[in-house]
Design a protein around this motif. Structure first.
Motif, PDB file in Angstrom:
ATOM      1  N   VAL A  23       0.840  -1.197   0.000  1.00 41.40           N
ATOM      2  CA  VAL A  23       0.000   0.000   0.000  1.00 41.40           C
ATOM      3  C   VAL A  23       0.874   1.245   0.000  1.00 41.40           C
ATOM      4  CG1 VAL A  23      -1.765   1.265   1.303  1.00 41.40           C
ATOM      5  CG2 VAL A  23      -1.732  -1.222   1.402  1.00 41.40           C
ATOM      6  N   THR A  24       0.466   2.253  -0.762  1.00 43.38           N
ATOM      7  CA  THR A  24       1.140   3.552  -0.717  1.00 43.38           C
ATOM      8  C   THR A  24       0.116   4.630  -0.383  1.00 43.38           C
ATOM      9  OG1 THR A  24       2.755   2.896  -2.384  1.00 43.38           O
ATOM     10  CG2 THR A  24       2.446   5.248  -2.055  1.00 43.38           C
ATOM     11  N   PHE A  25       0.398   5.422   0.619  1.00 42.82           N
ATOM     12  CA  PHE A  25      -0.450   6.564   0.940  1.00 42.82           C
ATOM     13  C   PHE A  25       0.214   7.828   0.403  1.00 42.82           C
ATOM     14  CE2 PHE A  25      -1.549   3.480   4.319  1.00 42.82           C
ATOM     15  CZ  PHE A  25      -2.879   3.307   3.962  1.00 42.82           C
ATOM     16  N   LEU A  26      -0.592   8.753  -0.070  1.00 45.06           N
ATOM     17  CA  LEU A  26      -0.052   9.939  -0.724  1.00 45.06           C
ATOM     18  C   LEU A  26       0.295  11.027   0.292  1.00 45.06           C
ATOM     19  CD1 LEU A  26      -2.517  10.161  -3.770  1.00 45.06           C
ATOM     20  CD2 LEU A  26      -0.375   8.871  -3.554  1.00 45.06           C
ATOM     21  N   PRO A  27       1.530  11.526   0.238  1.00 45.67           N
ATOM     22  CA  PRO A  27       1.932  12.564   1.183  1.00 45.67           C
ATOM     23  C   PRO A  27       1.147  13.856   0.940  1.00 45.67           C
ATOM     24  CG  PRO A  27       3.643  12.230  -0.481  1.00 45.67           C
ATOM     25  CD  PRO A  27       2.607  11.170  -0.704  1.00 45.67           C
ATOM     26  N   GLY A  28       0.795  14.523   2.037  1.00 45.52           N
ATOM     27  CA  GLY A  28       0.095  15.808   1.940  1.00 45.52           C
ATOM     28  C   GLY A  28      -1.383  15.682   1.635  1.00 45.52           C
ATOM     29  N   LYS A  29      -1.866  14.450   1.525  1.00 46.71           N
ATOM     30  CA  LYS A  29      -3.265  14.226   1.158  1.00 46.71           C
ATOM     31  C   LYS A  29      -4.041  13.644   2.337  1.00 46.71           C
ATOM     32  CE  LYS A  29      -2.624  15.172  -3.258  1.00 46.71           C
ATOM     33  NZ  LYS A  29      -3.121  16.436  -3.817  1.00 46.71           N
ATOM     34  N   VAL A  30      -5.376  13.630   2.170  1.00 47.85           N
ATOM     35  CA  VAL A  30      -6.227  12.880   3.084  1.00 47.85           C
ATOM     36  C   VAL A  30      -6.471  11.525   2.438  1.00 47.85           C
ATOM     37  CG1 VAL A  30      -8.447  12.736   4.266  1.00 47.85           C
ATOM     38  CG2 VAL A  30      -7.331  14.970   3.974  1.00 47.85           C
ATOM     39  N   ASN A  31      -5.854  10.494   3.013  1.00 50.49           N
ATOM     40  CA  ASN A  31      -6.011   9.123   2.533  1.00 50.49           C
ATOM     41  C   ASN A  31      -7.047   8.423   3.403  1.00 50.49           C
ATOM     42  OD1 ASN A  31      -3.335   8.631   0.719  1.00 50.49           O
ATOM     43  ND2 ASN A  31      -2.824   9.914   2.497  1.00 50.49           N
ATOM     44  N   ALA A  32      -7.886   7.594   2.783  1.00 50.13           N
ATOM     45  CA  ALA A  32      -8.827   6.799   3.565  1.00 50.13           C
ATOM     46  C   ALA A  32      -8.486   5.331   3.381  1.00 50.13           C
ATOM     47  CB  ALA A  32     -10.259   7.064   3.122  1.00 50.13           C
TER      48      ALA A  32
END
Ligand SMILES: Nc1ncnc2c1ncn2[C@@H]1O[C@H](COP(=O)(O)OP(=O)(O)OP(=O)(O)O)[C@@H](O)[C@H]1O
Ligand SMILES: [Mg+2]
Length: 242
Positions: A23-32
């Motif tokens: 899994v990769t979550f995006l920096p600076g974003k709201v990830n759900a």
């Protein structure tokens, strides 16, 4: 890349709670991070934040390997988290609950009165920020569940985390408070903080998040914008079991 896992796996007995999750979550974003009950979301959070040691696979934060690192080190690296069931001390006041989140241990704390004063000032500021400054001296057990959720959010902010992981921040809170929590997330995100939010309230997920990862049986089955995952047949199947 801010927060990223590769083939992360954690079993309890025969149950693969997290099953080779990349899994990769995006920096600076709201990830759900969404998915049916028991799909491994909380276990995934626990593995990433050092509460549970994964069996295999890796977790990296800002390019550094944090796999199996202790919780305090992961917190120091800049990741803060809340818990699905509020984790606060019922007999302490709201202010005290925030101070224990950052208190220097024992003698060191006593030798650093300036730091203590700074912590108290920060705690008061954060109580104001989440809108419960009038409850600073109230015992946590006398606060409503929603107020406790706000207190916990303030507690997460005490360490000034760059990435904030929330496990069901809106679970069991009333609609007015839900709006307050959503507004806070937007504000904090606009300040540059990254969010990873586990949430069952789909209206909230769809309105708040930039990037959605869907778990089913311990692994990601869909990734994309809220609109993309909502239209994904695999997601409907996971939720509806069709
Ligand atoms: N400490 C534990 N011991 C044994 N099994 C566990 C433990 N923690 C989680 N599990 C199991 O692992 C699986 C994933 O659970 P987990 O709590 O991570 O799911 P979840 O997606 O957070 O669910 P929910 O949406 O209901 O909070 C479930 O089958 C659960 O029963
Ligand atoms: Mg959970």
């Amino acid at each position: 890349m801010s927060l990223q896992t590769t083939e992360l796996t954690k079993s309890f007995g025969g149950v693969r709670a997290v099953d080779s999750a990349t899994v990769t979550f995006l920096p600076g974003k709201v990830n759900a991070l969404i998915g049916p009950n028991g799909s491994g979301k909380t276990t995934f959070f626990n593995c990433v934040t050092g509460m549970v040691r994964p069996d295999s696979g890796t977790a990296r934060y800002r390019g550094r390997d944090i796999t199996g690192a202790p919780a305090h080190r992961i917190a120091r690296a800049g990741i803060g988290r809340s818990f699905q069931l509020c984790r606060i001390f019922p007999r302490m006041t709201a202010l005290e609950n925030l101070l224990v989140a950052v208190r220097a241990p024992g003698l060191l704390g006593k030798l650093l009165p300036a730091r203590q004063r700074a912590d108290v000032a920060r705690a008061q500021h954060l109580l104001e920020r989440v809108g419960i400054e009038h409850l600073a001296e109230a015992q946590a057990r006398d606060m409503s569940y929603g107020q406790q959720k706000l207190l916990e959010l303030a507690g997460v902010l005490m360490t000034d985390p760059e990435t904030i992981m929330l496990d069901e921040p809106a679970g069991g809170v009333n609609p007015a408070l839900l709006e307050r929590i959503a507004a806070l997330v937007r504000e904090l995100n606009a300040e540059g903080r990254t969010f990873v939010i586990v949430e069952h309230n789909m209206d909230l997920v769809m309105s708040l998040s930039d990037h959605v990862v869907v778990f089913d049986r311990g692994r990601p089955i869909a990734t994309g914008t809220p609109g993309e995952v909502r239209a994904d047949p695999a997601v409907l199947e996971a939720y509806l079991g069709v």
